[in-house]
Write an enzyme that holds these catalytic residues in place. Structure first.
Site, PDB file in Angstrom:
ATOM      1  CG  ASP A  47      19.608  27.442  33.142  1.00 18.81           C
ATOM      2  OD1 ASP A  47      20.511  27.152  32.350  1.00 18.81           O
ATOM      3  OD2 ASP A  47      19.513  28.566  33.685  1.00 18.81           O
ATOM      4  CD  GLU A  94      27.661  27.055  34.416  1.00 18.30           C
ATOM      5  OE1 GLU A  94      27.702  27.894  35.329  1.00 18.30           O
ATOM      6  OE2 GLU A  94      27.410  27.359  33.238  1.00 18.30           O
TER       7      GLU A  94
HETATM    8  O1  FUB Z   1      21.049  30.496  33.412  1.00 18.39           O
HETATM    9  C1  FUB Z   1      22.116  31.118  34.094  1.00 18.39           C
HETATM   10  C2  FUB Z   1      23.280  30.197  34.161  1.00 18.39           C
HETATM   11  O2  FUB Z   1      23.720  29.863  32.873  1.00 18.39           O
HETATM   12  C3  FUB Z   1      22.956  28.865  34.794  1.00 18.39           C
HETATM   13  O3  FUB Z   1      22.818  28.912  36.148  1.00 18.39           O
HETATM   14  C4  FUB Z   1      24.107  28.084  34.266  1.00 18.39           C
HETATM   15  O4  FUB Z   1      23.986  26.722  34.465  1.00 18.39           O
HETATM   16  C5  FUB Z   1      24.092  28.502  32.823  1.00 18.39           C
HETATM   17  O5  FUB Z   1      23.136  27.823  32.080  1.00 18.39           O
END
Ligand code: FUB
Length: 447
Positions: A36, A210
């Protein structure tokens, strides 16, 4: 902070300060798992704020799921030499975070009025208002901290993957995800919402969305986001003439992982007149996609402002100094037969990769900077079961031979040979097997 420092000066400084260097190619952090990545340019240097995946274990997170207890920040002046500045925020030092939740998910960091605001989601101790993630802020005077967490999460926000965009008029916006993607104006203090959140509702309605990341270019606002259009996440984007939409879905920034890494999460940043996509893959953990690693590749726009789809590479970006260890396994091109990549040590992926050459095999690594001072010697770290020969060539597999390296029979060894020729400037470097006996290569360097 280190600026205008030579490679050897950098190494000395790192030893003295205890800061740890990271690698240049993809993934560009190989000392730990990272995911991320939000990249920001502060004071002419790129700072990357990733999540920090760790393996779950007994009493540590949920087996088979994400496990994250803290955040590091990394920085670079050239996208090639990276410094790990260490832990900046940790779960058991944030007053509102459940200290054993291991849910320090995707963060962001922005600069405002001389302060640095680090936004991060996590599981709250207090769930009276409902279960699920909240988003908090930690504030620092420097991009590397120390960051002081606010005592409570941002009121009115529930969800993950915070992203902050500051418009040219100074108005800041917070974006996050929770099924949908939301956006809201922030107050000037950067710690509170200034208005009710808006659902950015023109995005695809089927499949998880997301990880919003918003930026502006030539008056167009780009909302980019991972979306499960098929089975795993791919990076998509939508555009608008205003930060909170309405947005029009435009296309795909990066396709799904070819090897099934379920998540992708990214940021898009301009540095020294080039745009870059920062994203992640599970390079160091190919069998478990919740232990990920961050990457960079160049991103370009069409004349109409469309984003050209980014093809992930192992080579990544930036030039590699010929006097550094050139990790050929992060190749630009590989011969269609006779060349494979493997971990050096399958029990410890953090030791990196090797290139295995068998008859007909070659590997090409672009962007090697030989600099103004001619090197005299090539150094190859290699192994050969029966002994073998490798030719180092410039530019392509038929290019001028820099050196012919006889690798004696045996395990890993560093073999030094004088250079037969030299060409100044930046070149592709090719290692090609000569003869029929296979050779394994860890790295090559020039002195
Ligand atoms: O890294 C945990 C979660 O996985 C993130 O918040 C999402 O965007 C995905 O990458």
């Amino acid at each position: 902070m280190m600026r205008s420092i030579t490679f050897y000066g950098l190494l000395v400084a790192l030893v003295v300060t205890g800061l740890r260097p990271a690698q240049a190619q993809n993934p560009f952090v190989t000392s730990q798992f990272t995911a991320d990545p939000t990249a920001r340019v502060f004071g002419g240097r790129v700072y990357v704020y990733p999540s920090h995946d760790i393996p779950c274990g007994p009493g540590r997170g949920r087996i088979g799921w994400f496990c994250m207890e803290d955040y590091h920040v990394f920085s670079s002046a050239n996208l090639t030499d990276w410094t790990d500045h260490g832990v900046i925020v940790t779960q058991n030092k944030v007053p509102w975070v459940q200290p054993d939740s291991y849910n320090m998910w995707a963060p962001d960091c922005v600069a405002r009025n001389g302060k640095y605001y680090f936004y991060f989601p996590s599981t709250p101790r207090d769930t009276t208002g409902g279960k699920g993630f909240r988003i908090g802020v930690a504030v620092a005077d420097q991009p590397t901290g120390p960051f002081v967490p606010q005592p409570a999460p941002i009121a009115g926000v529930r969800g993950i993957d915070p992203n902050v965009f500051i418009d040219r008029d100074g108005q800041a916006y917070l974006y996050w995800s929770q099924g949908n993607i939301y956006g809201a104006k922030l107050k000037a203090n950067m710690l509170e919402l200034a208005a009710e959140p808006k659902t950015l509702g023109e995005l695809p309605t089927q499949g998880l969305k997301e990880g919003p990341y918003v930026f502006e270019r030539s008056g167009t606002y780009y909302l980019t986001y991972p979306h499960v259009a098929n089975k795993t996440e791919r990076l998509e984007y939508a555009t608008s003439t205003s930060p909170l939409g309405p947005f029009t879905v435009k296309g795909v920034v990066m396709d799904e992982s070819p090897t099934g890494c379920w998540t992708n999460h990214h940021s898009i940043t301009q540095f020294q007149n080039q745009w870059y996509l920062f994203y992640h893959h599970n390079d160091l953990s190919p069998k478990f996609d919740k232990n990920r690693s961050i990457r960079i590749d160049s991103l370009t726009f069409g004349p109409d402002g469309t984003i050209k789809k980014v093809r992930p590479t192992l080579r990544g970006v930036g030039l590699t100094n010929a006097r550094q260890k050139i990790q050929l396994d992060r190749y630009s091109r590989l011969s269609p037969r006779g060349a494979t990549i493997a971990f050096l040590d399958t029990a410890n992926p953090f030791r990196g990769w090797q290139t295995r050459l068998t008859p007909g095999g070659w590997v090409q690594y672009n962007g090697v900077d030989f600099g103004p001072r001619p090197p005299r010697t090539a150094v190859l770290r290699a192994a050969a079961v029966t002994g073998g020969t490798v030719q180092l060539r410039l530019d392509n597999a038929q290019g001028p031979v820099l050196a012919t390296v006889a690798v004696p029979k045996g395990g890993w060894q560093e073999i030094k040979v004088p250079l037969a020729t030299y060409r100044p400037g930046t070149h592709a470097l090719v290692a090609a097997l000569s003869g029929s006996a296979g050779v394994e290569i860890d790295w090559v360097s020039f002195e």
